[in-house]
Structures are given as C-alpha cells and as structure tokens.
Design an enzyme around this catalytic site. Sequence first.
Site, PDB file in Angstrom:
ATOM      1  N   LYS A  21      55.039  36.188 -20.335  1.00 50.35           N
ATOM      2  CA  LYS A  21      54.464  35.900 -21.766  1.00 50.35           C
ATOM      3  C   LYS A  21      55.565  35.668 -22.736  1.00 50.35           C
ATOM      4  O   LYS A  21      56.234  36.759 -23.078  1.00 50.35           O
ATOM      5  CB  LYS A  21      53.378  37.177 -22.085  1.00 50.35           C
ATOM      6  CG  LYS A  21      52.616  36.835 -23.433  1.00 50.35           C
ATOM      7  CD  LYS A  21      52.091  37.849 -24.032  1.00 50.35           C
ATOM      8  CE  LYS A  21      52.940  38.539 -25.194  1.00 50.35           C
ATOM      9  NZ  LYS A  21      53.152  37.596 -26.238  1.00 50.35           N
TER      10      LYS A  21
ATOM     11  N   GLU B   6      65.047  45.712 -23.313  1.00 52.78           N
ATOM     12  CA  GLU B   6      66.214  45.632 -24.168  1.00 52.78           C
ATOM     13  C   GLU B   6      65.717  45.337 -25.758  1.00 52.78           C
ATOM     14  O   GLU B   6      64.841  44.486 -25.967  1.00 52.78           O
ATOM     15  CB  GLU B   6      66.735  44.015 -23.870  1.00 52.78           C
ATOM     16  CG  GLU B   6      67.180  43.854 -22.648  1.00 52.78           C
ATOM     17  CD  GLU B   6      68.399  44.552 -22.390  1.00 52.78           C
ATOM     18  OE1 GLU B   6      69.210  44.921 -23.420  1.00 52.78           O
ATOM     19  OE2 GLU B   6      68.783  44.936 -21.232  1.00 52.78           O
TER      20      GLU B   6
ATOM     21  N   CYS C 112      69.730  39.900 -31.955  1.00 47.26           N
ATOM     22  CA  CYS C 112      69.749  41.287 -31.892  1.00 47.26           C
ATOM     23  C   CYS C 112      71.321  41.589 -31.674  1.00 47.26           C
ATOM     24  O   CYS C 112      71.389  42.852 -32.134  1.00 47.26           O
ATOM     25  CB  CYS C 112      69.084  41.761 -30.272  1.00 47.26           C
ATOM     26  SG  CYS C 112      69.782  40.826 -29.166  1.00 47.26           S
TER      27      CYS C 112
HETATM   28  P1  NDP Z   1      58.077  42.474 -30.726  1.00 54.46           P
HETATM   29  O1  NDP Z   1      58.472  43.848 -30.036  1.00 54.46           O
HETATM   30  O2  NDP Z   1      57.134  42.216 -31.743  1.00 54.46           O
HETATM   31  O3  NDP Z   1      57.639  41.430 -29.648  1.00 54.46           O
HETATM   32  C1  NDP Z   1      58.416  41.136 -28.412  1.00 54.46           C
HETATM   33  C2  NDP Z   1      57.392  40.562 -27.331  1.00 54.46           C
HETATM   34  O4  NDP Z   1      56.407  41.531 -26.869  1.00 54.46           O
HETATM   35  C3  NDP Z   1      56.568  39.476 -27.782  1.00 54.46           C
HETATM   36  O5  NDP Z   1      56.132  38.671 -26.506  1.00 54.46           O
HETATM   37  C4  NDP Z   1      55.232  40.309 -28.149  1.00 54.46           C
HETATM   38  O6  NDP Z   1      54.279  39.404 -28.169  1.00 54.46           O
HETATM   39  C5  NDP Z   1      55.076  41.318 -27.266  1.00 54.46           C
HETATM   40  N1  NDP Z   1      54.329  42.565 -27.481  1.00 54.46           N
HETATM   41  C6  NDP Z   1      54.306  42.971 -28.473  1.00 54.46           C
HETATM   42  N2  NDP Z   1      53.219  44.159 -28.276  1.00 54.46           N
HETATM   43  C7  NDP Z   1      53.128  44.450 -27.281  1.00 54.46           C
HETATM   44  C8  NDP Z   1      52.608  45.406 -26.355  1.00 54.46           C
HETATM   45  N3  NDP Z   1      52.048  46.315 -27.026  1.00 54.46           N
HETATM   46  N4  NDP Z   1      52.498  45.083 -25.019  1.00 54.46           N
HETATM   47  C9  NDP Z   1      53.123  44.047 -24.341  1.00 54.46           C
HETATM   48  N5  NDP Z   1      53.891  43.323 -25.187  1.00 54.46           N
HETATM   49  C10 NDP Z   1      53.843  43.236 -26.540  1.00 54.46           C
HETATM   50  O7  NDP Z   1      59.327  41.791 -30.856  1.00 54.46           O
HETATM   51  P2  NDP Z   1      59.922  40.532 -31.738  1.00 54.46           P
HETATM   52  O8  NDP Z   1      59.122  39.455 -31.029  1.00 54.46           O
HETATM   53  O9  NDP Z   1      59.686  40.501 -33.320  1.00 54.46           O
HETATM   54  O10 NDP Z   1      61.409  40.215 -31.591  1.00 54.46           O
HETATM   55  C11 NDP Z   1      62.390  40.998 -32.497  1.00 54.46           C
HETATM   56  C12 NDP Z   1      62.814  42.144 -31.878  1.00 54.46           C
HETATM   57  O11 NDP Z   1      63.359  41.884 -30.687  1.00 54.46           O
HETATM   58  C13 NDP Z   1      63.909  42.538 -32.616  1.00 54.46           C
HETATM   59  O12 NDP Z   1      63.672  43.975 -32.803  1.00 54.46           O
HETATM   60  C14 NDP Z   1      65.180  42.214 -31.889  1.00 54.46           C
HETATM   61  O13 NDP Z   1      66.247  43.031 -32.133  1.00 54.46           O
HETATM   62  C15 NDP Z   1      64.643  42.272 -30.350  1.00 54.46           C
HETATM   63  N6  NDP Z   1      65.495  41.920 -29.355  1.00 54.46           N
HETATM   64  C16 NDP Z   1      66.247  42.568 -28.667  1.00 54.46           C
HETATM   65  C17 NDP Z   1      67.162  41.755 -27.787  1.00 54.46           C
HETATM   66  C18 NDP Z   1      68.094  42.670 -26.865  1.00 54.46           C
HETATM   67  O14 NDP Z   1      68.527  42.056 -25.883  1.00 54.46           O
HETATM   68  N7  NDP Z   1      68.396  43.952 -26.915  1.00 54.46           N
HETATM   69  C19 NDP Z   1      67.510  40.489 -27.946  1.00 54.46           C
HETATM   70  C20 NDP Z   1      66.413  39.738 -28.800  1.00 54.46           C
HETATM   71  C21 NDP Z   1      65.436  40.411 -29.799  1.00 54.46           C
HETATM   72  P3  NDP Z   1      53.595  38.967 -29.562  1.00 54.46           P
HETATM   73  O15 NDP Z   1      54.836  38.101 -30.157  1.00 54.46           O
HETATM   74  O16 NDP Z   1      52.709  37.744 -29.139  1.00 54.46           O
HETATM   75  O17 NDP Z   1      52.916  39.773 -30.539  1.00 54.46           O
END
Ligand code: NDP
Length: 481
Positions: free
Chosen positions: A173, A248, A282
């Site tokens: 997803k 991550e 990130c």
């Molecule tokens: P989110 O945690 O909001 O979402 C990440 C993914 O998880 C999306 O596909 C989201 O869907 C999905 N999701 C949300 N809630 C759930 C759930 N309860 N169960 C399963 N899946 C779920 O992060 P963001 O998209 O806002 O991304 C930004 C964040 O990602 C920042 O904190 C950043 O630091 C981190 N990040 C970390 C990296 C690393 O390698 N450590 C690299 C890049 C980013 P939907 O968007 O459709 O709600």
Amino acid sequence: MKKILNFIGGDFREPVSGNYLDNFNPSTGEVYSLIPDSDKRDVDLAVKAAQDAFPEWSALVNEERSSFLRQISEGILSSLEDLAVSETTDNGKPLWLSRSVDIPRSSSNFRFFADATTQFASESHEMRDTAINYTLRQPLGVVGCISPWNLPLYLFTWKIAPALATGNTVVAKPSEVTPMTAYLLSKIVKEIGLPPGVLNIVHGNGPGAGEAIVTHDDVKAVSFTGGTSTGQRIAKAVAPHFKKVSLELGGKNPNIIFNDCNFNEALKSTMKSSFANQGQICLCGSRVLIQTGIYEQFRDALVERAEKTRVGDPMLPETSMGALVSEDHLNKVLEHVKIAEKEGGNVLCGGDRVKPAGRCKNGFFMRPTVIEGLSPECRTNQEEIFGPVVTLIPFETEEDALQIANESNYGLAATLWTSDVSRAHRMSSRLQFGIVWVNCWLLRDLRTPFGGMKNSGLGREGGWEAMRFFTEPKNVCIKWG
Ligand code: NDP
C-alpha cells in the site's frame, strides 16, 4: 477525472466499496484524480491472490526471479519521464528532483535486488568430526509493504524489490497522499508479465487498507516506513501474531559543523540537508549544531542562501523548492514555527506561506525557514517537523556537541563536518544514530544497513539486511555417519 485502480491478482480492480478518495495536486491545490478507498475486503482479495501465487513464485530458480526484477527496473527507466511528471504532480517536489533522484533510484532498487538474489548465500557451521549445520533461508509467504508520501516510488520499491527477490509474494500500500506512481508501477508490472498475484497493490488510507494488511492473519511480515506514532500502532497490532516487523520511522537529525570544516562544502551540503524535497526527507538535518568559532559566519551565509532559494512551480527547471505535500501538512509545519516563536526562537528567514503567481497560486508552498535562539531541549528541537525548517544551535566543545546531538528520542542519522579524522572516528562511535555521514550527506550505497535507533525504528533495510528480513532462517544439523 482520472481514476486509480487497485492491482490484484494481475487485474486492475475497482474497490469493493465502490468509494473513492480525492487525490490533490499540492502545487495547485486542485483534485486531479481519484483513489480507491479500499478496505478489508480488497485486502482479503489481494492476500488470497498473493497466497495462490506463492508456490510457483517461490519455486522459481533465482535467475528467473532476477530476470523479472530486472525487467521491472528497465520498465521504470523506459517510463522515466512519465513517472517523474506524475511524481511531481502528486507530491509537489521539483521535476528535476523526480527525474534525477526518485525515479532512477526506484529503478536501481529493482536492479540492485535482481543482482542480490543471484548472490545471496547462507551460512554453514561445521562441528569437526561430528556434524555439519547449514542454514536454509526460505521465503516467508505473503508479506505486507507500507510506504509514506515523501519519496513515494523510491521507498515503495525499496521494500517490494527485496521482498520479491527472496521469493515472497506481496500486498503493498502506498500512501493515499501520493498513490500515482505506485499505480503506474502496477501497469509496468502487468506489461512485463509478472505472474498474477505476485505483486498486489491496494490503495486507500492507513486505518482502512493499511491496518487490514498489517493485521491480516496470512500476512507473515510487515515492512513499514512512516511516522513514529503509526509505527507504534503497527508494532502493537503485530505483536500478538509474532509477525516479523521492520519499522523505519521519524527522525530529528543533527548536522554537526566544527570550526575546522571545509566551510563551503559544509554550507552547500547543509542547504541540501535542510531543504531538499522541501525538508521532507527522514534524513534531513533539522538541528544544525555549529561550533562557536564559525557560528555567526555560517549562520549569515546559510540565511543568505536560504533567502535566495526559488520556491514555486515544481515543473520549472529554475525552482529549488516545490510545494509541501498537502495543506494539512503545510499547516502543521507553520504551526511548528509559531511554537518556536512562543519558545523564544528568532526566525531569521522564512516562516511563512508563499503564494506564487499563476497556476500555483493556491498551492501549498512555504519559504525555507531558519530559526536560532532555542534551547536544545525545547519542543522545536525535540519534535519532528518534517518541513523546510531548521534550527541553529551553537556549541563549544566536542562533548557539548555529542550531548546535544544524543539528547533526543530519535536516532536516525547524524552528519559531521570536520577535517580532523580522529574526531570523526571518535564522534561516529559515540553518536546514537543508525547512520553517520562524515563530510557528506545522503551518500548512499545500497549494500549498507539502513535504519535508525531509539524511536526512529526497529531493524534495518538495505543489502543483506533486507534479504535476511524477508527470509526465515532454518538450521539443518546432519550428524556424520
Ligand atoms: P504515516 O505514518 O502517516 O504513514 C505512512 C504509511 O502508513 C502510509 O501509507 C499510511 O497510509 C500508512 N498508515 C497510516 N496509519 C496506518 C495504520 N494504522 N496501519 C497501517 N498503515 C497505516 O507517515 P507519512 O506518510 O506522514 O510519512 C512521513 C513520516 O515518515 C515521517 O515521520 C518521516 O520521518 C517518516 N519516514 C521515515 C523514513 C525512514 O526511513 N526512517 C523515510 C521516510 C519517511 P495513508 O497515508 O494512506 O494514511
């Protein structure tokens, strides 16, 4: 209006509910496509398709799987321009960045793991004159891959490629905020003839589609990249099932600049590590620690450059910073600037929304923002902002820098700028971060372990780490006759 479709069992499908969500172009603020609002029923279909495909896919010899992955890699490169324009439209990042980084790297992810699958080997442990142990590394079955919006295709493929390379089938997803290139990837996958059900892409929001993947009994492992609070929720959901999980998560990365650095290199790179992709990486260094001997000179030079940054239409080649990913996210970042001011921070530049003329007048743009005068322990210096906002923190000694840098619940990445190689080694071993860059930033070798400590995650991606995550080790002990 263009409709994105789920990709399940090799077919493009409407969501079972028939419901769609709006997909915004953050540069114009307009809805430009519709995304399936999938739920458990769509995920059940995708998991069933992935289960049906598993026996044949996992039984292929490595060269055959490698060949499929290589074809996907080439398919991405042949659609580079289309994918780059779509990524920029969906995410708001400059087109030159999508063209030069996001899409080429997505292709490299498949190429890298296409090679890895032909090179991966397991261990053997001899017990002299008694027995031989060897380790089989077998695929897990159906695995779930969930990715965020900041590097949409880049991070999506970073998970899917090793999962497929090791013989698993996948239900993935992308973020609902940036689904377009994942949809285009499903078209590429269909075109190259990947067997139906090997890769299934379900679109929708986190609590609906995402949670249904994570909690599905037949999904054996979850690889997730996203925010720390979502990571915590996923960790709780998978714990009772004892699923393998790779997380991550967020970061609050220090960028530590010593008096003896190469000033121009450090400055040039700090501009990138502060504001690349609108600060929505990130790995961006959001806390800039500067030694007092060069503090004022470095601050003034950084602010001068930040003020000259061209913010606007991401389709234009002269644009350095495009739009933030959504209006909600822009408002969250602007709110953080207000918090910084309340905490006594002095906003040296930026801090406000930009309304470019023309087609982008309603887009979600913000100026690069530099703030000084805040204590290391305040909210602004402890919470992830994930936008074009950095704080400047002066320090006197190496010990001070270490203390300030490590005083964080996060531990993803740190950057050091110094010409003293002994100091570089000393600091690197004491910094509590999964990645340390010395005199560089975001220099990536895909073989290296990638991930963070503390609240920045669990486990590592990249190279053999990813190949091991997506396989189950089984020890076989054979006694000599
Ligand atoms: P989110 O945690 O909001 O979402 C990440 C993914 O998880 C999306 O596909 C989201 O869907 C999905 N999701 C949300 N809630 C759930 C759930 N309860 N169960 C399963 N899946 C779920 O992060 P963001 O998209 O806002 O991304 C930004 C964040 O990602 C920042 O904190 C950043 O630091 C981190 N990040 C970390 C990296 C690393 O390698 N450590 C690299 C890049 C980013 P939907 O968007 O459709 O709600």
